[in-house]
Design an enzyme around this catalytic site. Structure first.
Site, PDB file in Angstrom:
ATOM      1  N   HIS A   1       0.852  -1.129  -0.005  1.00  0.00           N
ATOM      2  CA  HIS A   1       0.000  -0.040  -0.059  1.00  0.00           C
ATOM      3  C   HIS A   1       0.898   1.398  -0.070  1.00  0.00           C
ATOM      4  O   HIS A   1       0.457   2.453  -0.605  1.00  0.00           O
ATOM      5  CB  HIS A   1      -1.002   0.066   1.208  1.00  0.00           C
TER       6      HIS A   1
ATOM      7  N   VAL B   1       4.805  -5.619  -4.570  1.00  0.00           N
ATOM      8  CA  VAL B   1       5.841  -5.610  -3.681  1.00  0.00           C
ATOM      9  C   VAL B   1       5.828  -6.906  -2.871  1.00  0.00           C
ATOM     10  O   VAL B   1       5.025  -7.387  -2.464  1.00  0.00           O
ATOM     11  CB  VAL B   1       5.591  -4.421  -2.635  1.00  0.00           C
TER      12      VAL B   1
END
Ligand code: PAF
Length: 288
Positions: free
Chosen positions: A37, A176
């Site tokens: 995020h 990620v």
């Protein structure tokens, strides 16, 4: 960082930003923020003058037997993290604020929403599209940032925006990963320490296929998927739910990788569902 809980409050705050004629970036989330995020937030901060983040655990995208009630939540920590990053505005509405009583409307990107994740989570993408469409209408951002980690969600939202002429640029940002390759996800906290080593099964299977395409030149998807499945099923306690190689835009399965394609999969590791994907690209041989 300003925090808005009501739709009227966020509209006022955005209106004030728009008076300054600035680019507004938006990162919709369900909270319990992790480095995935925060990387979306960083993309927005780098490309836009103002960044708005929403935290809303959206009930309509969870099936009746899914984890809505126990979905991890930590709004205080989330707000601190976002403030530290330099986010301008945080929208944290309640369920009642987003879905007043007598809420009848939904947005569905049919066909794309029924494949892959949609086949195992009926109605999931209807809930996602409805809430994202509402958030776009409330925040009215110039850009919106989504992770490639949820590739099917990204493709579907892009399609919804095009089909409904929503004036927002949808930006996909790279997945990620943790140091062992596991894609960052709020649901990773469900994986107990002793099962953690098996959670990389999907990442390993996807990497195997990517290597076979890009470094060995193997393009037949039946061969690739057989190898990928074997690699995943070698891990104990792992149930493979699906593994497919599809076209990027329409998510249709392909027989041969000719250009770019997406490999998507879902596994269950000791009851915890994990999804991941990788893009593969055939290297073009250019004559000199
Ligand atoms: O990816 C998510 O976290 C959610 O699906 C989203 C886009 C915030 C909609 O609830």
């Amino acid at each position: 960082m300003e925090i808005a809980k009501k739709i009227s409050e966020i509209r006022e705050a955005v209106k004030a930003m728009k008076k300054q004629d600035v680019t507004i970036g938006f990162v919709p989330t369900m909270g319990y923020l992790h480095k995935g995020h925060l990387s979306l937030v960083k993309h927005s901060l780098a490309e836009c003058c103002k960044t708005v983040v929403s935290i809303f655990v959206n009930p309509t995208q969870f099936g009746p037997s899914e984890d809505y009630d126990r979905y991890p939540r930590d709004p205080v920590r989330d707000a601190e993290l976002l403030k530290k990053e330099g986010v301008d505005l945080l929208f944290m509405p309640s369920v009642e604020e987003m879905y007043g009583k007598d809420f009848f409307t939904s947005v569905e990107v049919s066909s794309l929403a029924e494949k892959l994740e949609g086949s195992l989570r009926p109605g999931h993408f209807r809930g996602v599209c409805t809430v994202v469409c509402k958030l776009f209408n409330i925040v009215t951002p110039d850009n919106a940032y989504f992770g490639w980690k949820d590739a099917q969600q990204l493709v579907i939202i892009q399609k919804m925006v095009n089909d409904l002429n929503i004036p927002v640029k949808v930006k996909g940002c790279p997945t990620v990963r943790e140091s062992d390759g596991l894609a960052a996800s709020s649901r990773n906290i469900y994986i107990s320490a002793d099962k953690r080593k098996n959670a990389v099964a999907l990442y390993k299977g996807l990497s195997k296929i990517k290597d076979m395409v890009e470094n060995m030149g193997i393009t037949a998807t039946d061969v690739l998927l057989t190898e990928g499945r074997e690699s995943i099923e070698r891990f104990s306690g792992v149930e493979l739910q699906y593994l497919e190689i599809v076209e990027m835009d329409n998510l249709n399965p392909i027989k041969k990788v000719e250009d770019r394609a997406l490999i998507l999969g879902a596994i269950k590791v000791s009851g915890v569902r994990l999804i991941d994907n990788m893009m593969v690209e055939m290297k073009r041989v250019t004559s000199q």
